[in-house]
Design a protein around this motif. Structure first.
Motif, mmCIF file in Angstrom:
data_model
loop_
_atom_site.group_PDB
_atom_site.id
_atom_site.type_symbol
_atom_site.label_atom_id
_atom_site.label_comp_id
_atom_site.label_asym_id
_atom_site.label_seq_id
_atom_site.Cartn_x
_atom_site.Cartn_y
_atom_site.Cartn_z
ATOM 1 N N LYS A 11 -28.444 -39.099 -7.207
ATOM 2 C CA LYS A 11 -29.478 -39.773 -7.992
ATOM 3 C C LYS A 11 -30.821 -39.083 -7.793
ATOM 4 O O LYS A 11 -31.015 -38.315 -6.843
ATOM 5 C CB LYS A 11 -29.625 -41.225 -7.525
ATOM 6 C CG LYS A 11 -28.512 -42.162 -7.901
ATOM 7 C CD LYS A 11 -28.882 -43.565 -7.432
ATOM 8 C CE LYS A 11 -27.836 -44.591 -7.818
ATOM 9 N NZ LYS A 11 -28.227 -45.955 -7.347
ATOM 10 N N ASP A 14 -36.441 -40.176 -5.810
ATOM 11 C CA ASP A 14 -37.531 -41.155 -5.750
ATOM 12 C C ASP A 14 -37.097 -42.568 -6.135
ATOM 13 O O ASP A 14 -37.851 -43.521 -5.950
ATOM 14 C CB ASP A 14 -38.716 -40.709 -6.608
ATOM 15 C CG ASP A 14 -38.340 -40.477 -8.067
ATOM 16 O OD1 ASP A 14 -37.142 -40.609 -8.395
ATOM 17 O OD2 ASP A 14 -39.235 -40.157 -8.864
ATOM 18 N N THR A 15 -35.872 -42.710 -6.659
ATOM 19 C CA THR A 15 -35.366 -44.051 -6.973
ATOM 20 C C THR A 15 -34.133 -44.402 -6.149
ATOM 21 O O THR A 15 -33.538 -45.461 -6.357
ATOM 22 C CB THR A 15 -35.012 -44.146 -8.475
ATOM 23 O OG1 THR A 15 -34.009 -43.169 -8.793
ATOM 24 C CG2 THR A 15 -36.248 -43.929 -9.336
ATOM 25 N N LYS A 17 -31.682 -45.365 -2.896
ATOM 26 C CA LYS A 17 -31.665 -46.263 -1.744
ATOM 27 C C LYS A 17 -32.660 -47.415 -1.873
ATOM 28 O O LYS A 17 -33.429 -47.723 -0.948
ATOM 29 C CB LYS A 17 -31.932 -45.462 -0.453
ATOM 30 C CG LYS A 17 -30.828 -44.471 -0.148
ATOM 31 C CD LYS A 17 -29.533 -45.192 0.055
ATOM 32 C CE LYS A 17 -28.313 -44.335 -0.145
ATOM 33 N NZ LYS A 17 -27.070 -45.111 -0.267
ATOM 34 N N SER A 18 -32.621 -48.081 -3.005
ATOM 35 C CA SER A 18 -33.546 -49.185 -3.264
ATOM 36 C C SER A 18 -33.349 -50.347 -2.289
ATOM 37 O O SER A 18 -34.286 -51.102 -2.020
ATOM 38 C CB SER A 18 -33.394 -49.674 -4.707
ATOM 39 O OG SER A 18 -32.072 -50.111 -4.951
ATOM 40 N N ARG A 19 -32.143 -50.488 -1.737
ATOM 41 C CA ARG A 19 -31.887 -51.593 -0.812
ATOM 42 C C ARG A 19 -32.580 -51.391 0.536
ATOM 43 O O ARG A 19 -32.635 -52.306 1.354
ATOM 44 C CB ARG A 19 -30.377 -51.778 -0.610
ATOM 45 C CG ARG A 19 -29.672 -52.256 -1.881
ATOM 46 C CD ARG A 19 -28.163 -52.145 -1.766
ATOM 47 N NE ARG A 19 -27.619 -53.036 -0.763
ATOM 48 C CZ ARG A 19 -26.337 -53.031 -0.392
ATOM 49 N NH1 ARG A 19 -25.489 -52.168 -0.936
ATOM 50 N NH2 ARG A 19 -25.907 -53.873 0.529
ATOM 51 N N ALA A 21 -35.777 -50.696 0.610
ATOM 52 C CA ALA A 21 -37.197 -50.862 0.304
ATOM 53 C C ALA A 21 -37.904 -51.794 1.285
ATOM 54 O O ALA A 21 -39.103 -51.637 1.538
ATOM 55 C CB ALA A 21 -37.357 -51.378 -1.120
ATOM 56 N N ASP A 26 -41.578 -45.843 0.078
ATOM 57 C CA ASP A 26 -40.911 -45.077 -0.982
ATOM 58 C C ASP A 26 -40.782 -43.609 -0.582
ATOM 59 O O ASP A 26 -39.751 -42.973 -0.840
ATOM 60 C CB ASP A 26 -41.701 -45.191 -2.292
ATOM 61 C CG ASP A 26 -41.637 -46.587 -2.882
ATOM 62 O OD1 ASP A 26 -40.793 -47.386 -2.435
ATOM 63 O OD2 ASP A 26 -42.441 -46.879 -3.797
ATOM 64 N N ARG A 29 -37.933 -43.276 1.942
ATOM 65 C CA ARG A 29 -36.624 -43.454 1.300
ATOM 66 C C ARG A 29 -36.215 -42.192 0.557
ATOM 67 O O ARG A 29 -35.058 -41.773 0.618
ATOM 68 C CB ARG A 29 -36.653 -44.645 0.340
ATOM 69 C CG ARG A 29 -36.564 -45.988 1.014
ATOM 70 C CD ARG A 29 -36.266 -47.106 0.028
ATOM 71 N NE ARG A 29 -37.353 -47.328 -0.903
ATOM 72 C CZ ARG A 29 -37.258 -47.208 -2.215
ATOM 73 N NH1 ARG A 29 -36.117 -46.837 -2.756
ATOM 74 N NH2 ARG A 29 -38.279 -47.446 -2.998
ATOM 75 N N CYS A 30 -37.173 -41.599 -0.131
ATOM 76 C CA CYS A 30 -36.905 -40.346 -0.846
ATOM 77 C C CYS A 30 -36.503 -39.247 0.129
ATOM 78 O O CYS A 30 -35.524 -38.523 -0.098
ATOM 79 C CB CYS A 30 -38.147 -39.946 -1.627
ATOM 80 S SG CYS A 30 -38.017 -38.371 -2.520
ATOM 81 N N ASP A 189 -26.822 -47.911 3.344
ATOM 82 C CA ASP A 189 -27.314 -48.666 2.190
ATOM 83 C C ASP A 189 -28.373 -49.702 2.547
ATOM 84 O O ASP A 189 -29.288 -49.943 1.765
ATOM 85 C CB ASP A 189 -26.149 -49.393 1.502
ATOM 86 C CG ASP A 189 -25.268 -48.447 0.705
ATOM 87 O OD1 ASP A 189 -25.819 -47.572 0.019
ATOM 88 O OD2 ASP A 189 -24.037 -48.590 0.774
#
Length: 241
Positions: A11, A14-15, A17-19, A21, A26, A29-30, A189
């Motif tokens: 993916k 920058d978007t 592994k939203s879980r 957050a 950000d 995570r990136c 995750d």
């Protein structure tokens, strides 16, 4: 002759592994998502049983973004979805001489080339009516999938994918070899997953080099409120102590 191509769906970082957050900024995570993808690709590149490795992504200039050499990029152009993009990549790999594809998710920071070689062992003796999958740690998801090409069944990655793969395989008279290996199961995750990874790393358990470098920086940065949420600070500081 058996030729296994590894496909890694990636993916946009920058978007990803939203879980996580609630536990990370950000930016972090990136950085973590990119580090784990680098480690997965590197492990596959050094596996004796893998002929070629390709990242499947719509990220432009992915090679420059990741800084990896010797890794192909199947550009999905206008991404259609995880399963559709991987099916297209599998067909492409077949046209390039692959006999099998090994689909590996990009969030397995403890993956090793030895674990990969063990997972695909005996692939030459697998019938065309069989696939092999590696379960996630909860036993519901599918972290790796080994299958001949053309693919003998539709891809159904997503929530509860292991049961769905088994259901689809049963309907098509395809057998499923389910492998439960802690190294292959350890995807990242949730904040709990991240805490466990940090604890494992602090205890000296093997983590891919790029992920280890990220964790070292995170552990020595002594996070501030600007860098992490309160939950994230607690997670990191527990790992440091």
């Amino acid at each position: 002759m058996t030729r296994i191509w590894a496909l890694i769906p990636v993916k946009k970082f920058d978007t990803a592994k939203s879980r996580l957050a609630s536990a990370m900024s950000d930016k972090d995570r990136c950085a973590l998502a990119m580090a784990m993808a680098r480690d997965v690709a590197t492990a596959l590149k050094h596996a004796r049983t893998i002929a070629r490795v390709a990242m499947v992504s719509d990220i432009t200039a992915l090679e420059q973004v990741t800084g990896l050499d010797g890794i192909d990029h199947f550009h999905t152009r206008q991404a259609q979805g995880l399963n559709e993009d991987l099916a297209l990549a599998a067909r492409w790999a077949e046209t390039q001489g692959a006999t099998h594809v090994l689909i590996v998710h990009a969030d397995l920071p403890q993956l090793t080339s030895q674990a990969i070689d063990s997972f695909v062992a005996g692939v030459g003796d697998m019938p065309a009516s069989q696939i092999r999958v590696a379960a996630c740690k909860q036993g519901t998801g599918t972290n790796l999938l080994l299958a001949p090409v053309p693919l003998p069944l539709s891809l159904v990655f997503g929530r509860n994918s292991l049961a769905r793969f088994c259901e689809c395989a049963g309907a098509a008279n395809i057998s499923v070899d389910v492998v439960r290996d802690p190294v292959l199961a350890n995807d990242i995750d949730t904040p709990e997953d991240l805490h466990a990874l940090m604890s494992n790393h602090a205890d000296g358990n093997r983590v891919g080099q790029a992920t280890a470098d990220f964790l070292f920086k995170a552990m020595t940065a002594r996070p501030t409120p600007a860098a992490l949420s309160p939950i994230g600070q607690k997670t990191l500081l527990q790992s440091i102590s």
